[in-house]
Design a protein around this motif. Sequence first.
Motif, PDB file in Angstrom:
ATOM      1  N   LYS A  21      25.876  20.744 -37.619  1.00 51.22           N
ATOM      2  CA  LYS A  21      26.416  20.132 -39.203  1.00 51.22           C
ATOM      3  C   LYS A  21      28.331  20.073 -38.109  1.00 51.22           C
ATOM      4  O   LYS A  21      28.540  19.656 -38.727  1.00 51.22           O
ATOM      5  N   ILE A  22      28.212  20.681 -36.669  1.00 48.88           N
ATOM      6  CA  ILE A  22      28.692  20.530 -36.398  1.00 48.88           C
ATOM      7  C   ILE A  22      29.111  18.679 -35.737  1.00 48.88           C
ATOM      8  O   ILE A  22      30.016  17.361 -36.017  1.00 48.88           O
ATOM      9  N   SER A  23      27.871  18.174 -35.447  1.00 40.77           N
ATOM     10  CA  SER A  23      27.323  17.015 -35.326  1.00 40.77           C
ATOM     11  C   SER A  23      27.941  16.014 -35.782  1.00 40.77           C
ATOM     12  O   SER A  23      28.208  15.039 -35.914  1.00 40.77           O
ATOM     13  N   LEU A 120      34.768  25.529 -38.798  1.00 38.22           N
ATOM     14  CA  LEU A 120      34.822  25.316 -37.483  1.00 38.22           C
ATOM     15  C   LEU A 120      33.765  24.050 -37.527  1.00 38.22           C
ATOM     16  O   LEU A 120      34.663  22.878 -37.277  1.00 38.22           O
ATOM     17  N   VAL A 121      33.584  23.567 -38.038  1.00 37.37           N
ATOM     18  CA  VAL A 121      32.704  22.111 -38.644  1.00 37.37           C
ATOM     19  C   VAL A 121      34.231  21.134 -39.417  1.00 37.37           C
ATOM     20  O   VAL A 121      33.999  19.823 -38.294  1.00 37.37           O
ATOM     21  N   ARG A 122      35.194  21.378 -40.100  1.00 35.61           N
ATOM     22  CA  ARG A 122      35.838  20.398 -40.422  1.00 35.61           C
ATOM     23  C   ARG A 122      36.676  20.903 -39.521  1.00 35.61           C
ATOM     24  O   ARG A 122      37.470  20.061 -38.908  1.00 35.61           O
ATOM     25  N   MET A 166      35.736  22.982 -45.851  1.00 39.31           N
ATOM     26  CA  MET A 166      34.947  22.671 -45.713  1.00 39.31           C
ATOM     27  C   MET A 166      34.083  24.000 -45.047  1.00 39.31           C
ATOM     28  O   MET A 166      35.458  24.627 -44.062  1.00 39.31           O
ATOM     29  N   ASP A 167      32.943  24.617 -44.753  1.00 44.02           N
ATOM     30  CA  ASP A 167      32.212  25.679 -43.954  1.00 44.02           C
ATOM     31  C   ASP A 167      31.077  24.911 -43.560  1.00 44.02           C
ATOM     32  O   ASP A 167      31.008  25.718 -42.974  1.00 44.02           O
ATOM     33  N   GLY A 168      31.049  23.748 -44.104  1.00 42.38           N
ATOM     34  CA  GLY A 168      29.339  23.120 -43.573  1.00 42.38           C
ATOM     35  C   GLY A 168      29.338  21.798 -44.342  1.00 42.38           C
ATOM     36  O   GLY A 168      30.138  21.172 -44.692  1.00 42.38           O
ATOM     37  N   ILE A 169      28.182  21.065 -44.052  1.00 46.21           N
ATOM     38  CA  ILE A 169      27.998  19.750 -43.938  1.00 46.21           C
ATOM     39  C   ILE A 169      26.791  19.754 -45.272  1.00 46.21           C
ATOM     40  O   ILE A 169      25.752  20.316 -44.734  1.00 46.21           O
TER      41      ILE A 169
END
Length: 169
Positions: A21-23, A120-122, A166-169
Amino acid sequence: MEQKMTITFSDEQDKIEVTDKISAAICAALDAAQAELGVPACLNLLFTDSEGIRELNREFRGIDQATDVLSFPAYELSTPLAECLDEVEAEYVEGELFLGDIAISMERAQEQAEEYGHGLVRETAFLALHGTLHLVGYDHMTPEEEKIMTQKQEALLQSVNIGREMDGI
């Protein structure tokens, strides 16, 4: 077909997992920046920890403290790269304009995500985009520059639906 930013990821820390998700969020944010640049581009992105970024900050900037993100632009620019690309002696890697290197402290990203009340994603996508904007000639040394850069960051994040909560994508 829309051009995508080529990102070479390196993870030299083991404290915080760099999830898919981060990538994906980083790729989405940097693809939006790529679209504005208007030419195929690439960069290197290093995930490190607080000590790793402190060492880089000390070595390259003479500042012996940790930070969240560092950018190492391939070019010295006085205006955004999109406005002066014809005047730059550009370096190309496999046909893509090399922008430079970015280092992100995952520990600081986690701390700031908690501090600012988003995921953390955002935060990681924001830091990668912030670093990329530095690579292409944006800065925040004056209030006017900061306003322009902040507006650009937020518009690009919103364009790919990476909002403050945002917590995810």
